[in-house]
Design an enzyme around this catalytic site. Structure first.
Site, PDB file in Angstrom:
ATOM      1  N   PRO A  11       0.791  -1.224   0.000  1.00 21.38           N
ATOM      2  CA  PRO A  11       0.000   0.000   0.000  1.00 21.38           C
ATOM      3  C   PRO A  11       0.828   1.280   0.000  1.00 21.38           C
ATOM      4  O   PRO A  11       1.863   1.366   0.660  1.00 21.38           O
ATOM      5  CB  PRO A  11      -0.833  -0.099   1.288  1.00 21.38           C
ATOM      6  CG  PRO A  11      -0.142  -1.104   2.130  1.00 21.38           C
ATOM      7  CD  PRO A  11       0.525  -2.059   1.179  1.00 21.38           C
ATOM      8  N   ASN A  12       0.321   2.232  -0.749  1.00 17.33           N
ATOM      9  CA  ASN A  12       0.856   3.597  -0.847  1.00 17.33           C
ATOM     10  C   ASN A  12       2.157   3.706  -1.631  1.00 17.33           C
ATOM     11  O   ASN A  12       2.650   4.807  -1.864  1.00 17.33           O
ATOM     12  CB  ASN A  12       1.022   4.233   0.557  1.00 17.33           C
ATOM     13  CG  ASN A  12      -0.296   4.313   1.287  1.00 17.33           C
ATOM     14  OD1 ASN A  12      -1.253   4.870   0.751  1.00 17.33           O
ATOM     15  ND2 ASN A  12      -0.378   3.735   2.470  1.00 17.33           N
ATOM     16  N   ARG A  19       5.078  11.061  -2.531  1.00 16.80           N
ATOM     17  CA  ARG A  19       4.873  10.733  -1.127  1.00 16.80           C
ATOM     18  C   ARG A  19       6.148  10.938  -0.308  1.00 16.80           C
ATOM     19  O   ARG A  19       7.145  10.252  -0.527  1.00 16.80           O
ATOM     20  CB  ARG A  19       4.472   9.256  -1.049  1.00 16.80           C
ATOM     21  CG  ARG A  19       4.304   8.728   0.348  1.00 16.80           C
ATOM     22  CD  ARG A  19       4.196   7.211   0.337  1.00 16.80           C
ATOM     23  NE  ARG A  19       4.025   6.724   1.692  1.00 16.80           N
ATOM     24  CZ  ARG A  19       4.203   5.473   2.067  1.00 16.80           C
ATOM     25  NH1 ARG A  19       4.547   4.556   1.186  1.00 16.80           N
ATOM     26  NH2 ARG A  19       4.057   5.116   3.316  1.00 16.80           N
ATOM     27  N   TYR A  24      11.323   8.871   1.161  1.00 20.98           N
ATOM     28  CA  TYR A  24      11.293   7.796   0.160  1.00 20.98           C
ATOM     29  C   TYR A  24      11.995   8.141  -1.156  1.00 20.98           C
ATOM     30  O   TYR A  24      12.120   7.289  -2.029  1.00 20.98           O
ATOM     31  CB  TYR A  24       9.838   7.390  -0.119  1.00 20.98           C
ATOM     32  CG  TYR A  24       9.143   6.835   1.098  1.00 20.98           C
ATOM     33  CD1 TYR A  24       9.601   5.664   1.700  1.00 20.98           C
ATOM     34  CD2 TYR A  24       8.054   7.495   1.676  1.00 20.98           C
ATOM     35  CE1 TYR A  24       8.984   5.159   2.838  1.00 20.98           C
ATOM     36  CE2 TYR A  24       7.424   6.989   2.810  1.00 20.98           C
ATOM     37  CZ  TYR A  24       7.896   5.824   3.383  1.00 20.98           C
ATOM     38  OH  TYR A  24       7.291   5.318   4.502  1.00 20.98           O
ATOM     39  N   ASN A  75       8.079  -5.569  -0.932  1.00 24.84           N
ATOM     40  CA  ASN A  75       8.030  -4.422  -0.036  1.00 24.84           C
ATOM     41  C   ASN A  75       6.572  -4.323   0.400  1.00 24.84           C
ATOM     42  O   ASN A  75       5.747  -3.789  -0.334  1.00 24.84           O
ATOM     43  CB  ASN A  75       8.471  -3.134  -0.733  1.00 24.84           C
ATOM     44  CG  ASN A  75       8.435  -1.958   0.236  1.00 24.84           C
ATOM     45  OD1 ASN A  75       7.878  -2.052   1.326  1.00 24.84           O
ATOM     46  ND2 ASN A  75       9.028  -0.845  -0.175  1.00 24.84           N
ATOM     47  N   ALA A  78       3.178  -0.708   4.823  1.00 23.91           N
ATOM     48  CA  ALA A  78       2.720  -0.740   6.222  1.00 23.91           C
ATOM     49  C   ALA A  78       2.214  -2.122   6.643  1.00 23.91           C
ATOM     50  O   ALA A  78       2.184  -2.431   7.844  1.00 23.91           O
ATOM     51  CB  ALA A  78       1.627   0.305   6.427  1.00 23.91           C
ATOM     52  N   GLU A 100      12.761  -9.369   1.609  1.00 27.72           N
ATOM     53  CA  GLU A 100      11.937  -8.234   2.048  1.00 27.72           C
ATOM     54  C   GLU A 100      12.754  -6.966   1.825  1.00 27.72           C
ATOM     55  O   GLU A 100      13.938  -6.917   2.164  1.00 27.72           O
ATOM     56  CB  GLU A 100      11.618  -8.396   3.538  1.00 27.72           C
ATOM     57  CG  GLU A 100      10.804  -7.241   4.131  1.00 27.72           C
ATOM     58  CD  GLU A 100      10.594  -7.394   5.648  1.00 27.72           C
ATOM     59  OE1 GLU A 100      11.114  -8.376   6.244  1.00 27.72           O
ATOM     60  OE2 GLU A 100       9.928  -6.526   6.225  1.00 27.72           O
ATOM     61  N   HIS A 102      12.716  -2.597   2.109  1.00 27.86           N
ATOM     62  CA  HIS A 102      12.124  -1.305   2.468  1.00 27.86           C
ATOM     63  C   HIS A 102      13.039  -0.209   1.968  1.00 27.86           C
ATOM     64  O   HIS A 102      14.265  -0.301   2.121  1.00 27.86           O
ATOM     65  CB  HIS A 102      11.973  -1.172   3.989  1.00 27.86           C
ATOM     66  CG  HIS A 102      11.090  -2.212   4.575  1.00 27.86           C
ATOM     67  ND1 HIS A 102       9.722  -2.129   4.534  1.00 27.86           N
ATOM     68  CD2 HIS A 102      11.378  -3.399   5.176  1.00 27.86           C
ATOM     69  CE1 HIS A 102       9.200  -3.211   5.097  1.00 27.86           C
ATOM     70  NE2 HIS A 102      10.183  -3.998   5.493  1.00 27.86           N
ATOM     71  N   ARG A 109      13.268   4.767  12.332  1.00 25.13           N
ATOM     72  CA  ARG A 109      12.045   5.570  12.266  1.00 25.13           C
ATOM     73  C   ARG A 109      11.172   5.334  13.517  1.00 25.13           C
ATOM     74  O   ARG A 109      11.679   4.922  14.542  1.00 25.13           O
ATOM     75  CB  ARG A 109      11.314   5.254  10.958  1.00 25.13           C
ATOM     76  CG  ARG A 109      12.173   5.570   9.721  1.00 25.13           C
ATOM     77  CD  ARG A 109      11.416   5.346   8.436  1.00 25.13           C
ATOM     78  NE  ARG A 109      10.238   6.212   8.349  1.00 25.13           N
ATOM     79  CZ  ARG A 109       9.238   6.031   7.469  1.00 25.13           C
ATOM     80  NH1 ARG A 109       9.310   5.034   6.597  1.00 25.13           N
ATOM     81  NH2 ARG A 109       8.206   6.852   7.461  1.00 25.13           N
TER      82      ARG A 109
HETATM   83  C1  DQA Z   1       8.223   1.141   3.723  1.00 23.59           C
HETATM   84  C2  DQA Z   1       8.319   1.359   5.240  1.00 23.59           C
HETATM   85  C3  DQA Z   1       6.968   1.162   5.904  1.00 23.59           C
HETATM   86  O1  DQA Z   1       7.063   1.412   7.303  1.00 23.59           O
HETATM   87  C4  DQA Z   1       5.949   2.125   5.322  1.00 23.59           C
HETATM   88  O2  DQA Z   1       4.674   1.885   5.892  1.00 23.59           O
HETATM   89  C5  DQA Z   1       5.903   2.081   3.841  1.00 23.59           C
HETATM   90  C6  DQA Z   1       7.162   2.011   3.094  1.00 23.59           C
HETATM   91  C7  DQA Z   1       9.559   1.463   3.019  1.00 23.59           C
HETATM   92  O3  DQA Z   1       9.715   1.049   1.873  1.00 23.59           O
HETATM   93  O4  DQA Z   1      10.414   2.140   3.585  1.00 23.59           O
HETATM   94  O5  DQA Z   1       4.842   2.177   3.219  1.00 23.59           O
HETATM   95  O6  DQA Z   1       7.925  -0.229   3.486  1.00 23.59           O
END
Ligand code: DQA
Length: 145
Positions: A11-12, A19, A24, A75, A78, A100, A102, A109
């Protein structure tokens, strides 16, 4: 068996570029996908790059990866911090190698980001290197093929 690696984004992540660029970076998800396909080509891997804002869709795709891919990069956004369903889906496709990724360093964070339900069931985890983490993960998986 094909040399396909699924790269799944949660998501997102479709909002990358707009964003929180201070966290990011400025690259869009489409640009990251192009970079991954290019990196894959260099090492003989077909990249299937996808994004969904929906937990169940990600679960379906993890199951699909179990049947159709040689490795999985995810990835989970959240959902990393909340989703037992994604944790269980990854367990269900064992022994598929799973990386995995990120973009940000989740340990540097907010405290609620420090734990990921995915890390314990992944082969390994890369965080904090921005989009380059995806390329690193591709190389790390390819080294196991
Ligand atoms: C994320 C880190 C997560 O905590 C966050 O909710 C994201 C992006 C990252 O790529 O740094 O959506 O996965």
């Amino acid at each position: 068996m094909t040399n396909t690696v699924f790269i799944l984004n949660g998501p997102n992540l479709n909002m990358l570029g707009k964003r929180e660029p201070g966290i990011y970076g400025g690259k869009t998800l489409d640009q990251i996908g192009d970079d991954c396909r290019d990196a894959g080509k260099e090492i003989g891997i077909d990249v299937d790059f996808r994004q969904s804002n929906h937990e169940g869709v990600l679960v379906d795709w993890i199951q699909e990866a179990g049947a159709a891919a040689k490795g999985l990069i995810i990835n989970p956004g959240a959902y990393s911090h909340t989703s037992i369903a994604i944790h269980d889906a990854i367990r269900s496709v064992s022994p598929l190698p799973v990386a995995e990724v990120h973009l940000s360093n989740i340990h540097a964070r907010e405290e609620f980001r420090h734990h990921s339900w995915v890390t314990a069931v992944a082969t390994g985890m890369i965080c904090g290197f921005g989009p380059y983490g995806y390329t690193m993960a591709l190389h790390a998986l390819a080294a196991r093929f």
